[in-house]
Design an enzyme around this catalytic site. Structure first.
Site, PDB file in Angstrom:
ATOM      1  N   LYS A  83      14.150  -3.383 -11.363  1.00  0.00           N
ATOM      2  CA  LYS A  83      14.283  -2.403 -10.267  1.00  0.00           C
ATOM      3  C   LYS A  83      13.747  -1.035 -10.684  1.00  0.00           C
ATOM      4  O   LYS A  83      13.173  -0.319  -9.864  1.00  0.00           O
ATOM      5  CB  LYS A  83      15.734  -2.305  -9.799  1.00  0.00           C
ATOM      6  N   LYS A 126      11.109 -17.044  -6.501  1.00  0.00           N
ATOM      7  CA  LYS A 126      12.290 -17.166  -5.644  1.00  0.00           C
ATOM      8  C   LYS A 126      12.003 -16.605  -4.245  1.00  0.00           C
ATOM      9  O   LYS A 126      11.342 -15.575  -4.126  1.00  0.00           O
ATOM     10  CB  LYS A 126      13.426 -16.381  -6.318  1.00  0.00           C
ATOM     11  N   LYS A 179      14.762 -11.778   0.069  1.00  0.00           N
ATOM     12  CA  LYS A 179      14.829 -11.027   1.315  1.00  0.00           C
ATOM     13  C   LYS A 179      14.073  -9.712   1.202  1.00  0.00           C
ATOM     14  O   LYS A 179      13.778  -9.087   2.199  1.00  0.00           O
ATOM     15  CB  LYS A 179      16.284 -10.802   1.735  1.00  0.00           C
TER      16      LYS A 179
END
Ligand code: TRP
Length: 331
Positions: free
Chosen positions: A113, A195, A198
């Site tokens: 992140k 993966k 979202k």
């Protein structure tokens, strides 16, 4: 014997994907009968990445509505907003003083992140795992179902709990991670080695509130291979493996049970079957979701009850923790 305790959380950031549903929320529904279950909408975690306030509110309601549309029953489990139970912020702060910089520096989610948000590498993003440890440890959680990407945070939670108990005695329950097989399995339709997420938008992700026609198109355009032979091979035929994984997860079946249905058939047949299955599941869920999103008063009501139930469990733990570290109890 009292039931074992499950807690899990999802961030209300962005649109939920079918990966969140099949890999997490669908299982949450299965646990609610056999466990004492707490499902948290972790808004405190979400703001470690800058959020638009209007969108954050809407996404928090949306997550509650999806939990309910998926079949979570507020009479059985507790569905709540993390910031409604202020014990989380307090517990997170206390536990941050039992967490070492070096441990936080090793967290791969932080590194990822920080890389994605170079202009906002804030202190909260760094101490995020201590807050997550707080979420888990407040409830005396035995089992934390999550995706594989959260395993490191749960290992750290265990270390923090053991460290705290080592100093003050047996106060915190040391939780176990539980990583359901399907959670690891749902991959991006365009890049089946990655993966389904979202946060990545586009052709590879099926969003829960996506128009059914568009879902059908995305599945029909999913990446496959040139073998022209249906088999289950996660390495060399990852796209097919993913489609079968989605089908199996929808049906609550193992791959071995669904593979024979497709052997000898064409890729188009498999895609058609997957699209039909996904739509069959999502159509009624979307209807319920829309009803709930049009009745925020009802959602507020459910979230209020959820927070009350959650607080009843969390508060005694926080009191014990404060007592242990030597805080004067308010008179
Ligand atoms: N960190 C989790 C994620 O990004 C969300 C989360 C916050 C969570 N608190 C939790 C998951 C407690 C399980 C238990 O997906």
């Amino acid at each position: 014997m009292s039931k074992k305790i499950i807690l899990s959380g999802i961030q209300p950031s962005g649109q939920l994907s079918i990966g969140n549903y099949l890999g997490a929320i669908k299982n949450f529904v299965n646990y609610q009968d056999t466990y004492d279950t707490y499902y948290c909408i972790v808004d405190l975690h979400a703001i470690t990445v800058r959020q638009n306030p209007v969108a954050l509110k809407e996404n928090s309601y949306a997550l509650a509505a999806w939990y309910l549309a998926a079949g979570l029953n507020p009479e059985k489990c507790s569905i709540f907003i993390q910031s409604h139970v202020t014990e989380h912020a307090e517990m997170g702060w206390i536990l941050s003083t039992f967490t070492q910089m070096g441990e936080l520096e090793r967290m791969t989610q932080f590194k990822d992140k920080a890389n994605q948000h170079k202009q906002n590498i804030n202190a909260g993003l760094f101490t995020y795992p201590a807050l997550m440890a707080g979420d888990i440890l407040l409830y005396g959680t035995d089992v934390v179902p999550t995706g594989h990407d959260q395993k490191q945070h749960i290992e750290l939670t265990r270390d923090i709990a053991k460290r705290f108990n080592g100093i003050y005695g047996d106060i915190l329950t040391v939780p176990e991670p539980f990583i359901p097989k399907v959670a690891a399995r749902i991959k991006d339709l365009q890049n089946p080695l990655k993966k389904m997420s979202k946060s990545s938008d586009g052709a590879g992700t099926i969003f829960l509130n996506e128009p059914l026609k568009s879902i059908e198109k995305k599945i029909k355009r999913a990446v496959t291979d040139n073998e022209m032979n249906i088999a289950y091979d996660e390495k060399n035929q990852a796209g097919l493996a993913n489609l079968m994984g989605i089908y199996a997860a929808c049906e609550n079946k193992q791959i071995e049970e669904v593979l024979p249905l497709f052997e000898g058939k064409g890729y188009g047949d498999l895609k058609k079957a997957v699209a039909e299955k996904v739509i069959e599941i999502l159509e009624p869920m979307q209807n319920r979701y829309n009803e709930l999103m049009n009745d925020k008063a009802e959602l507020d009501n459910i979230l209020k009850k959820g927070a009350e139930k959650a607080r009843a469990k969390a508060s005694p733990t926080l009191i014990k923790v404060k007592e242990a570290v030597g805080f004067i109890a308010p008179s």
